[in-house]
Design a protein around this motif. Structure first.
Motif, PDB file in Angstrom:
ATOM      1  N   ASN A   1      13.786   0.013   4.153  1.00 33.91           N
ATOM      2  CA  ASN A   1      14.680  -1.138   4.132  1.00 33.91           C
ATOM      3  C   ASN A   1      16.104  -0.646   4.390  1.00 33.91           C
ATOM      4  OD1 ASN A   1      12.542  -2.988   3.635  1.00 33.91           O
ATOM      5  ND2 ASN A   1      12.612  -2.510   1.445  1.00 33.91           N
ATOM      6  N   GLU A   2      16.980  -0.661   3.405  1.00 36.22           N
ATOM      7  CA  GLU A   2      18.351  -0.165   3.608  1.00 36.22           C
ATOM      8  C   GLU A   2      18.605   1.118   2.826  1.00 36.22           C
ATOM      9  OE1 GLU A   2      20.425  -1.410   5.754  1.00 36.22           O
ATOM     10  OE2 GLU A   2      19.033  -3.037   6.277  1.00 36.22           O
ATOM     11  N   SER A   3      17.546   1.713   2.281  1.00 39.37           N
ATOM     12  CA  SER A   3      17.731   2.877   1.401  1.00 39.37           C
ATOM     13  C   SER A   3      17.238   4.155   2.082  1.00 39.37           C
ATOM     14  CB  SER A   3      16.967   2.668   0.089  1.00 39.37           C
ATOM     15  OG  SER A   3      17.420   1.497  -0.580  1.00 39.37           O
ATOM     16  N   PRO A   4      18.117   5.164   2.265  1.00 36.09           N
ATOM     17  CA  PRO A   4      17.666   6.463   2.788  1.00 36.09           C
ATOM     18  C   PRO A   4      16.716   7.125   1.787  1.00 36.09           C
ATOM     19  CG  PRO A   4      20.044   6.228   2.969  1.00 36.09           C
ATOM     20  CD  PRO A   4      19.570   5.117   2.092  1.00 36.09           C
ATOM     21  N   MET A   5      15.643   7.714   2.307  1.00 39.17           N
ATOM     22  CA  MET A   5      14.643   8.305   1.430  1.00 39.17           C
ATOM     23  C   MET A   5      14.677   9.833   1.515  1.00 39.17           C
ATOM     24  SD  MET A   5      13.631   5.497   0.194  1.00 39.17           S
ATOM     25  CE  MET A   5      12.375   6.119  -0.890  1.00 39.17           C
ATOM     26  N   VAL A   6      14.535  10.387   2.732  1.00 38.34           N
ATOM     27  CA  VAL A   6      14.587  11.863   2.896  1.00 38.34           C
ATOM     28  C   VAL A   6      15.482  12.164   4.098  1.00 38.34           C
ATOM     29  CG1 VAL A   6      12.348  12.315   1.823  1.00 38.34           C
ATOM     30  CG2 VAL A   6      12.445  11.827   4.277  1.00 38.34           C
TER      31      VAL A   6
ATOM     32  N   SER B   1      24.248  21.636  21.806  1.00 37.57           N
ATOM     33  CA  SER B   1      25.126  20.568  21.333  1.00 37.57           C
ATOM     34  C   SER B   1      26.266  21.167  20.518  1.00 37.57           C
ATOM     35  CB  SER B   1      24.349  19.588  20.469  1.00 37.57           C
ATOM     36  OG  SER B   1      25.189  18.636  19.880  1.00 37.57           O
ATOM     37  N   SER B   2      27.425  20.644  20.769  1.00 35.08           N
ATOM     38  CA  SER B   2      28.600  21.086  20.018  1.00 35.08           C
ATOM     39  C   SER B   2      28.805  20.291  18.741  1.00 35.08           C
ATOM     40  CB  SER B   2      29.863  20.969  20.898  1.00 35.08           C
ATOM     41  OG  SER B   2      30.047  19.621  21.305  1.00 35.08           O
ATOM     42  N   VAL B   3      27.939  19.310  18.482  1.00 35.47           N
ATOM     43  CA  VAL B   3      28.011  18.508  17.252  1.00 35.47           C
ATOM     44  C   VAL B   3      26.706  18.660  16.506  1.00 35.47           C
ATOM     45  CG1 VAL B   3      29.650  16.863  18.236  1.00 35.47           C
ATOM     46  CG2 VAL B   3      27.203  16.447  18.443  1.00 35.47           C
ATOM     47  N   TYR B   4      26.742  18.373  15.253  1.00 35.67           N
ATOM     48  CA  TYR B   4      25.567  18.548  14.405  1.00 35.67           C
ATOM     49  C   TYR B   4      24.584  17.398  14.627  1.00 35.67           C
ATOM     50  CZ  TYR B   4      27.575  14.979  11.345  1.00 35.67           C
ATOM     51  OH  TYR B   4      28.086  13.812  10.864  1.00 35.67           O
ATOM     52  N   LEU B   5      23.413  17.567  14.015  1.00 39.53           N
ATOM     53  CA  LEU B   5      22.380  16.516  14.028  1.00 39.53           C
ATOM     54  C   LEU B   5      21.969  16.220  12.601  1.00 39.53           C
ATOM     55  CD1 LEU B   5      20.125  14.691  15.203  1.00 39.53           C
ATOM     56  CD2 LEU B   5      18.703  16.763  15.392  1.00 39.53           C
ATOM     57  N   GLY B   6      21.980  14.951  12.276  1.00 43.14           N
ATOM     58  CA  GLY B   6      21.460  14.526  10.975  1.00 43.14           C
ATOM     59  C   GLY B   6      20.450  13.395  11.171  1.00 43.14           C
ATOM     60  N   MET B   7      19.308  13.458  10.461  1.00 42.87           N
ATOM     61  CA  MET B   7      18.263  12.425  10.562  1.00 42.87           C
ATOM     62  C   MET B   7      17.782  12.059   9.159  1.00 42.87           C
ATOM     63  SD  MET B   7      16.029  13.835  13.832  1.00 42.87           S
ATOM     64  CE  MET B   7      15.122  12.308  14.057  1.00 42.87           C
TER      65      MET B   7
ATOM     66  N   THR C   1      12.953  18.480  10.696  1.00 38.65           N
ATOM     67  CA  THR C   1      11.781  17.632  10.408  1.00 38.65           C
ATOM     68  C   THR C   1      11.730  17.325   8.924  1.00 38.65           C
ATOM     69  OG1 THR C   1       9.380  17.400  10.658  1.00 38.65           O
ATOM     70  CG2 THR C   1      10.231  19.590  10.085  1.00 38.65           C
ATOM     71  N   ASN C   2      11.078  16.210   8.603  1.00 32.31           N
ATOM     72  CA  ASN C   2      10.866  15.843   7.214  1.00 32.31           C
ATOM     73  C   ASN C   2       9.825  14.713   7.172  1.00 32.31           C
ATOM     74  OD1 ASN C   2      11.089  15.849   4.444  1.00 32.31           O
ATOM     75  ND2 ASN C   2      13.337  15.753   4.441  1.00 32.31           N
ATOM     76  N   GLY C   3       9.339  14.409   6.001  1.00 34.20           N
ATOM     77  CA  GLY C   3       8.345  13.362   5.833  1.00 34.20           C
ATOM     78  C   GLY C   3       8.260  12.923   4.382  1.00 34.20           C
TER      79      GLY C   3
ATOM     80  N   GLY D   1       0.817  -1.207   0.000  1.00 38.15           N
ATOM     81  CA  GLY D   1       0.000   0.000   0.000  1.00 38.15           C
ATOM     82  C   GLY D   1       0.850   1.257   0.000  1.00 38.15           C
ATOM     83  N   VAL D   2       0.172   2.375   0.151  1.00 36.63           N
ATOM     84  CA  VAL D   2       0.816   3.697   0.194  1.00 36.63           C
ATOM     85  C   VAL D   2       0.716   4.222   1.619  1.00 36.63           C
ATOM     86  CG1 VAL D   2       0.783   6.057  -0.685  1.00 36.63           C
ATOM     87  CG2 VAL D   2       0.281   4.134  -2.229  1.00 36.63           C
ATOM     88  N   TYR D   3       1.876   4.640   2.178  1.00 34.45           N
ATOM     89  CA  TYR D   3       1.963   5.057   3.579  1.00 34.45           C
ATOM     90  C   TYR D   3       2.545   6.473   3.639  1.00 34.45           C
ATOM     91  CZ  TYR D   3       1.502   0.039   4.610  1.00 34.45           C
ATOM     92  OH  TYR D   3       1.075  -1.249   4.694  1.00 34.45           O
ATOM     93  N   TYR D   4       2.187   7.135   4.716  1.00 33.44           N
ATOM     94  CA  TYR D   4       2.776   8.451   4.990  1.00 33.44           C
ATOM     95  C   TYR D   4       3.586   8.358   6.284  1.00 33.44           C
ATOM     96  CZ  TYR D   4       3.341  13.295   6.378  1.00 33.44           C
ATOM     97  OH  TYR D   4       3.873  14.496   6.779  1.00 33.44           O
ATOM     98  N   PHE D   5       4.838   8.881   6.249  1.00 33.62           N
ATOM     99  CA  PHE D   5       5.712   8.889   7.419  1.00 33.62           C
ATOM    100  C   PHE D   5       6.242  10.317   7.644  1.00 33.62           C
ATOM    101  CE2 PHE D   5       6.011   4.605   5.634  1.00 33.62           C
ATOM    102  CZ  PHE D   5       5.764   3.813   6.740  1.00 33.62           C
ATOM    103  N   ARG D   6       6.453  10.631   8.925  1.00 37.58           N
ATOM    104  CA  ARG D   6       7.023  11.936   9.277  1.00 37.58           C
ATOM    105  C   ARG D   6       7.835  11.777  10.555  1.00 37.58           C
ATOM    106  NH1 ARG D   6       6.576  16.901   7.508  1.00 37.58           N
ATOM    107  NH2 ARG D   6       7.105  18.647   8.872  1.00 37.58           N
ATOM    108  N   TYR D   7       8.930  12.518  10.627  1.00 38.92           N
ATOM    109  CA  TYR D   7       9.746  12.485  11.840  1.00 38.92           C
ATOM    110  C   TYR D   7      10.151  13.920  12.184  1.00 38.92           C
ATOM    111  CZ  TYR D   7      13.762  12.986   8.682  1.00 38.92           C
ATOM    112  OH  TYR D   7      14.649  13.445   7.731  1.00 38.92           O
TER     113      TYR D   7
END
Length: 279
Positions: free
Chosen positions: A218-223, A207-213, A240-242, A194-200
């Motif tokens: 599966n094993e493939s980064p999408m956004v 923080s003295s270090v950056y943040l990446g999300m 944020t992204n989705g 099916g078709v799903y919607y995700f958001r984080y």
């Protein structure tokens, strides 16, 4: 005197002649008597032989009559046996006809049973197909109710640091309809195609270090979303992204991070998703 002597002589001659004749007659009579007796004796033997032959003929006649009687009785028995054999043959023929009818009936019943069994098998297959369709429909109705939302920390507050992209495990569950999000591994498993919607969302704080999300299928980064280290003038920030993703049943979706990501009682670092529609 002479005449008397002559007469006497003549008389004596006559007597002698008569005597001779009588003697001859007696001899002949004796021969006749002997012949008669002999004939009588032979006749007696013949009568005896004839009587014996008649007795034998009578015995033979009686035997013939007795055998004729026995033959009639035997013929009667044979006739009765023939009648019985004919009756048995007719009965056997009738039974054979009845047996043929019974066999034909059995064949008809067997064919009917086979047809019913096939019909029953067809009905069972139809029922199984209907049950499968019903289960699929129930599954569709069930999987249509797929949604989850969670924040990173169940209690307290602080940074979660990763030196490389690592799946985040969101432990504070707001909702997990269908239980397709795993609070141990941090992975969401698609129940149906099916078709799903995700958001984080993620918060970087002091923080003295950056943040990446990144959102990973599966094993493939999408956004991807990220921010640099904070400063004294800007000590916190949000990323944020989705995305809308088409998934197959069994596909895995997670949020991975690198650097520091903050969460506390305000639950600012979250991961959410739900099924839009099945395919």
């Amino acid at each position: 005197m002479k005449i008397s002597l002559a007469s006497l002589l003549l008389l004596m001659l006559c007597c002698l002649h008569r005597a001779q004749k009588l003697g001859s007659n007696e001899v002949e009579n004796d021969d006749d008597l002997a012949e008669t007796q002999r004939q009588r004796t032979d006749g007696g033997h013949e009568l005896t032989l004839q009587s014996s032959t008649l007795d034998e003929l009578r015995e033979l006649r009686d035997m013939v009559l007795e055998q004729r009687t026995e033959l009639r009785q035997l013929m009667s028995r044979v006739t009765a046996t023939d009648s019985l054999v004919e009756a048995l043959q007719e009965e056997n023929e009738a039974q054979a006809i009845d047996l043929g009818a019974v066999q034909l009936g059995l064949i008809t019943v067997q064919q009917w049973l086979i047809a019913n069994m096939r019909h029953e098998e067809d009905l069972q297959k139809m029922q199984e197909g209907q049950n499968v369709a019903l289960r699929e429909l129930q599954n569709v109705n069930t999987v249509r109710q797929v949604a989850f939302s969670a924040s990173l920390l169940a209690t307290g507050g602080g940074n979660t640091n990763n030196n490389k992209f690592t799946p985040l495990v969101f432990k504070n569950i707001f909702t997990n309809t269908g239980n397709h999000y795993n609070t141990i591994t941090g992975y969401f498993t698609a129940p149906v195609r099916g078709v799903y919607y995700f958001r984080y969302t993620g918060r970087i704080y002091n923080s003295s270090v950056y943040l990446g999300m990144t959102l990973v299928k599966n094993e493939s980064p999408m956004v991807y979303a990220g921010d640099g280290p904070t400063t004294s003038g800007d000590y916190e920030d949000m990323v944020t992204n989705g995305a809308v993703l088409q998934l197959n049943a069994g596909d895995l979706v997670s949020v991975q991070s690198i650097g520091n990501v903050w969460d506390d009682a305000y639950h600012r670092t979250t991961f959410s998703g739900f099924l839009l529609f099945a395919l």
